[in-house]
Structures are given as C-alpha cells and as structure tokens.
Write a protein that holds these residues in place. Structure first.
Motif, PDB file in Angstrom:
ATOM      1  N   LEU A   2      49.627  77.913  10.688  1.00  0.00           N
ATOM      2  CA  LEU A   2      48.592  79.116  11.447  1.00  0.00           C
ATOM      3  C   LEU A   2      49.225  79.140  12.585  1.00  0.00           C
ATOM      4  O   LEU A   2      49.166  80.485  12.700  1.00  0.00           O
ATOM      5  CB  LEU A   2      47.780  77.852  11.447  1.00  0.00           C
ATOM      6  N   ALA A   3      50.628  77.776  12.469  1.00  0.00           N
ATOM      7  CA  ALA A   3      51.779  78.231  14.110  1.00  0.00           C
ATOM      8  C   ALA A   3      52.022  79.813  13.343  1.00  0.00           C
ATOM      9  O   ALA A   3      52.900  80.578  14.663  1.00  0.00           O
ATOM     10  CB  ALA A   3      52.227  76.952  14.238  1.00  0.00           C
ATOM     11  N   GLN A   4      52.518  80.387  12.584  1.00  0.00           N
ATOM     12  CA  GLN A   4      53.797  81.304  12.279  1.00  0.00           C
ATOM     13  C   GLN A   4      52.844  82.495  12.328  1.00  0.00           C
ATOM     14  O   GLN A   4      53.764  83.354  11.853  1.00  0.00           O
ATOM     15  CB  GLN A   4      54.586  80.756  11.181  1.00  0.00           C
ATOM     16  N   LEU A  17      43.633  85.239  13.038  1.00  0.00           N
ATOM     17  CA  LEU A  17      43.928  83.931  13.347  1.00  0.00           C
ATOM     18  C   LEU A  17      42.149  83.125  11.610  1.00  0.00           C
ATOM     19  O   LEU A  17      42.974  82.579  11.386  1.00  0.00           O
ATOM     20  CB  LEU A  17      43.452  82.813  13.732  1.00  0.00           C
ATOM     21  N   GLU A  18      40.791  83.563  12.119  1.00  0.00           N
ATOM     22  CA  GLU A  18      40.551  83.160  11.350  1.00  0.00           C
ATOM     23  C   GLU A  18      40.104  83.515   9.759  1.00  0.00           C
ATOM     24  O   GLU A  18      40.483  83.135   8.898  1.00  0.00           O
ATOM     25  CB  GLU A  18      39.070  83.599  11.960  1.00  0.00           C
ATOM     26  N   LYS A  19      40.976  85.221   9.243  1.00  0.00           N
ATOM     27  CA  LYS A  19      40.967  85.402   8.188  1.00  0.00           C
ATOM     28  C   LYS A  19      42.374  84.661   7.785  1.00  0.00           C
ATOM     29  O   LYS A  19      42.221  84.490   6.453  1.00  0.00           O
ATOM     30  CB  LYS A  19      41.382  86.185   8.319  1.00  0.00           C
ATOM     31  N   TYR A  20      43.542  84.285   8.799  1.00  0.00           N
ATOM     32  CA  TYR A  20      44.545  83.802   8.395  1.00  0.00           C
ATOM     33  C   TYR A  20      43.778  82.080   7.682  1.00  0.00           C
ATOM     34  O   TYR A  20      44.907  81.479   6.430  1.00  0.00           O
ATOM     35  CB  TYR A  20      45.700  83.303   8.924  1.00  0.00           C
ATOM     36  N   GLU A  21      43.331  81.519   8.722  1.00  0.00           N
ATOM     37  CA  GLU A  21      43.041  79.776   7.917  1.00  0.00           C
ATOM     38  C   GLU A  21      42.475  79.589   6.933  1.00  0.00           C
ATOM     39  O   GLU A  21      42.536  79.127   5.946  1.00  0.00           O
ATOM     40  CB  GLU A  21      42.374  80.030   8.978  1.00  0.00           C
ATOM     41  N   SER A  22      41.381  81.107   6.575  1.00  0.00           N
ATOM     42  CA  SER A  22      40.773  80.757   5.503  1.00  0.00           C
ATOM     43  C   SER A  22      41.140  81.531   4.203  1.00  0.00           C
ATOM     44  O   SER A  22      41.021  80.818   3.126  1.00  0.00           O
ATOM     45  CB  SER A  22      38.559  81.570   5.499  1.00  0.00           C
ATOM     46  N   TYR A  23      42.204  81.723   4.569  1.00  0.00           N
ATOM     47  CA  TYR A  23      42.866  82.293   3.299  1.00  0.00           C
ATOM     48  C   TYR A  23      43.608  81.520   2.522  1.00  0.00           C
ATOM     49  O   TYR A  23      44.118  81.152   1.115  1.00  0.00           O
ATOM     50  CB  TYR A  23      43.733  83.993   3.184  1.00  0.00           C
ATOM     51  N   PHE A  38      64.207  78.735  11.541  1.00  0.00           N
ATOM     52  CA  PHE A  38      63.755  78.650  13.161  1.00  0.00           C
ATOM     53  C   PHE A  38      64.983  79.094  13.655  1.00  0.00           C
ATOM     54  O   PHE A  38      66.571  78.588  13.211  1.00  0.00           O
ATOM     55  CB  PHE A  38      63.095  77.917  13.736  1.00  0.00           C
ATOM     56  N   GLU A  39      64.863  79.678  14.853  1.00  0.00           N
ATOM     57  CA  GLU A  39      66.035  79.767  15.317  1.00  0.00           C
ATOM     58  C   GLU A  39      65.698  79.220  16.913  1.00  0.00           C
ATOM     59  O   GLU A  39      64.559  79.708  17.262  1.00  0.00           O
ATOM     60  CB  GLU A  39      66.721  81.360  16.103  1.00  0.00           C
ATOM     61  N   ASP A  40      66.149  78.095  17.383  1.00  0.00           N
ATOM     62  CA  ASP A  40      65.638  77.076  18.304  1.00  0.00           C
ATOM     63  C   ASP A  40      63.821  76.331  18.283  1.00  0.00           C
ATOM     64  O   ASP A  40      63.696  76.483  16.833  1.00  0.00           O
ATOM     65  CB  ASP A  40      66.122  77.539  19.622  1.00  0.00           C
ATOM     66  N   ASP A  41      63.315  77.007  18.705  1.00  0.00           N
ATOM     67  CA  ASP A  41      62.239  76.858  18.595  1.00  0.00           C
ATOM     68  C   ASP A  41      60.960  77.827  18.125  1.00  0.00           C
ATOM     69  O   ASP A  41      60.067  77.808  18.011  1.00  0.00           O
ATOM     70  CB  ASP A  41      61.300  76.540  19.722  1.00  0.00           C
ATOM     71  N   VAL A  42      62.047  79.058  17.553  1.00  0.00           N
ATOM     72  CA  VAL A  42      61.251  80.361  17.590  1.00  0.00           C
ATOM     73  C   VAL A  42      61.340  80.608  16.110  1.00  0.00           C
ATOM     74  O   VAL A  42      62.492  80.785  15.404  1.00  0.00           O
ATOM     75  CB  VAL A  42      61.745  81.471  18.191  1.00  0.00           C
ATOM     76  N   CYS A  43      60.362  80.448  14.937  1.00  0.00           N
ATOM     77  CA  CYS A  43      60.098  80.897  13.956  1.00  0.00           C
ATOM     78  C   CYS A  43      60.781  82.548  14.073  1.00  0.00           C
ATOM     79  O   CYS A  43      60.337  83.436  14.174  1.00  0.00           O
ATOM     80  CB  CYS A  43      58.817  81.305  13.015  1.00  0.00           C
ATOM     81  N   VAL A  44      61.818  82.960  13.139  1.00  0.00           N
ATOM     82  CA  VAL A  44      62.525  84.357  12.961  1.00  0.00           C
ATOM     83  C   VAL A  44      62.166  84.604  11.206  1.00  0.00           C
ATOM     84  O   VAL A  44      62.604  85.204  11.061  1.00  0.00           O
ATOM     85  CB  VAL A  44      64.006  84.406  13.232  1.00  0.00           C
ATOM     86  N   GLY A  45      62.133  84.053  10.511  1.00  0.00           N
ATOM     87  CA  GLY A  45      61.711  83.923   9.249  1.00  0.00           C
ATOM     88  C   GLY A  45      60.816  83.603   8.719  1.00  0.00           C
ATOM     89  O   GLY A  45      61.023  82.313   9.116  1.00  0.00           O
ATOM     90  N   VAL A  46      59.811  83.814   7.576  1.00  0.00           N
ATOM     91  CA  VAL A  46      58.725  83.272   6.820  1.00  0.00           C
ATOM     92  C   VAL A  46      58.709  84.221   5.920  1.00  0.00           C
ATOM     93  O   VAL A  46      58.093  85.129   5.508  1.00  0.00           O
ATOM     94  CB  VAL A  46      57.635  82.752   7.990  1.00  0.00           C
ATOM     95  N   THR A  47      57.963  83.567   4.825  1.00  0.00           N
ATOM     96  CA  THR A  47      57.882  83.746   3.179  1.00  0.00           C
ATOM     97  C   THR A  47      57.093  82.537   2.093  1.00  0.00           C
ATOM     98  O   THR A  47      57.541  81.654   3.011  1.00  0.00           O
ATOM     99  CB  THR A  47      59.271  83.892   2.063  1.00  0.00           C
ATOM    100  N   GLY A  48      56.049  83.418   2.108  1.00  0.00           N
ATOM    101  CA  GLY A  48      54.822  82.062   1.007  1.00  0.00           C
ATOM    102  C   GLY A  48      56.028  82.151  -0.155  1.00  0.00           C
ATOM    103  O   GLY A  48      56.464  83.112  -0.232  1.00  0.00           O
ATOM    104  N   PHE A  49      54.869  81.394  -1.163  1.00  0.00           N
ATOM    105  CA  PHE A  49      55.545  80.824  -2.495  1.00  0.00           C
ATOM    106  C   PHE A  49      54.602  80.372  -3.689  1.00  0.00           C
ATOM    107  O   PHE A  49      54.179  79.783  -2.671  1.00  0.00           O
ATOM    108  CB  PHE A  49      57.257  80.882  -3.208  1.00  0.00           C
ATOM    109  N   TRP A  50      54.987  80.932  -4.771  1.00  0.00           N
ATOM    110  CA  TRP A  50      53.567  79.849  -5.638  1.00  0.00           C
ATOM    111  C   TRP A  50      54.848  79.865  -6.881  1.00  0.00           C
ATOM    112  O   TRP A  50      55.600  79.827  -7.439  1.00  0.00           O
ATOM    113  CB  TRP A  50      52.869  80.963  -6.097  1.00  0.00           C
ATOM    114  N   THR A  51      53.469  78.616  -7.432  1.00  0.00           N
ATOM    115  CA  THR A  51      54.943  77.993  -8.473  1.00  0.00           C
ATOM    116  C   THR A  51      53.598  78.304 -10.267  1.00  0.00           C
ATOM    117  O   THR A  51      52.557  77.620  -8.977  1.00  0.00           O
ATOM    118  CB  THR A  51      55.424  76.678  -8.279  1.00  0.00           C
ATOM    119  N   ALA A  52      54.092  78.837 -10.396  1.00  0.00           N
ATOM    120  CA  ALA A  52      52.860  78.969 -11.652  1.00  0.00           C
ATOM    121  C   ALA A  52      53.350  79.221 -12.789  1.00  0.00           C
ATOM    122  O   ALA A  52      54.712  79.395 -13.500  1.00  0.00           O
ATOM    123  CB  ALA A  52      52.453  80.186 -11.097  1.00  0.00           C
TER     124      ALA A  52
END
Length: 134
Positions: A2-4, A17-23, A38-52
């Motif tokens: 959620l922080a990202q 935030l509500e939709k993101y949290e429910s998803y 993260f670069e220092d304390d800043v998120c500069v990239g994010v990806t989700g991933f699933w194994t299936a």
C-alpha cells in the motif's frame, strides 16, 4: 504494498487507496507479490508478479503493472527488475515469464524486446463494465 500507491498511480492515476487495498486483499492470497526498487527511501520502481500454471507453459511467472518512475528511467532500474524476475522464475522451476504491454506503449515494447521478450500472440479483452476499470 500500500505504501507504494504513488508509484502505481503513474500507471493508474485514478487508483484510490481503498480500491488498491481491496484489490490487494483479493490478489495476495492468489500468489500475488511485488518487487520494489528504492533509491534512498524513495520507491523508484515497482512491479507485481504472479506464479501460476498454464497448459501451454507449465509453471510460469506473469509480470503485472511494471512501473519505473518517469524521473528515474534510463538508469537500469527496469533491467534490474527483469533480471530479478528472471532469477526468481528459474529458481522456482518456471518455464516462461509472460506479461502484457498496452498496444500503444512503444517505449515498453522496445524495453521488453531488449530484455529478450517477444510477442507470442494477442491478449484479447471484452470489457463488461467500463466503470470498474482502474
């Protein structure tokens, strides 16, 4: 995760935030994970991933919502993220890594080609509720 949300909003500006949290409450029990850079304390990239599992691939990882903050592109962050997913997929015995990229996102296409990804087919979509889309 959620922080990202601010990084996720680079791709989905209307994401609340509500939709993101429910998803996430629905997705995490189904093997959804996130990788963040993260670069220092800043998120500069994010990806989700699933194994299936699929019949045509066997076990695979699917990359979902691959985002590098626009101020931090061309620094190797995206490659760092795909390299991590490569190692993760191999360590988990996956036979493939799959992802979707919007048809008009030519910058992403070029990036994925450079990382060894190729288009295998079309991802067809039938929208049933336009209002439900993020």
């Amino acid at each position: 995760m959620l922080a990202q949300i601010e990084v996720m909003r680079h791709l989905y500006p209307k994401l609340t935030l509500e939709k993101y949290e429910s998803y996430l409450k629905e997705m995490v029990p189904h093997n959804y994970k996130q990788l963040a850079v993260f670069e220092d304390d800043v998120c500069v990239g994010v990806t989700g991933f699933w194994t299936a599992m699929k019949l045509w691939t066997g076990k695979y990882i699917e990359i979902d919502n691959f985002i590098v903050h626009s101020d931090h592109r061309a620094k190797g962050i995206g490659k760092m993220m795909t390299d991590y997913i490569d190692v993760k997929a191999k360590s988990e015995g996956c036979t493939a890594i799959v992802l979707d990229a919007f048809t008009g996102n030519f910058t992403a296409h070029r990036f994925y080609y450079n990382q060894g990804y190729v288009p295998k087919g079309f991802h067809f979509l039938k929208i049933l509720n336009e209002d439900g889309l993020t």
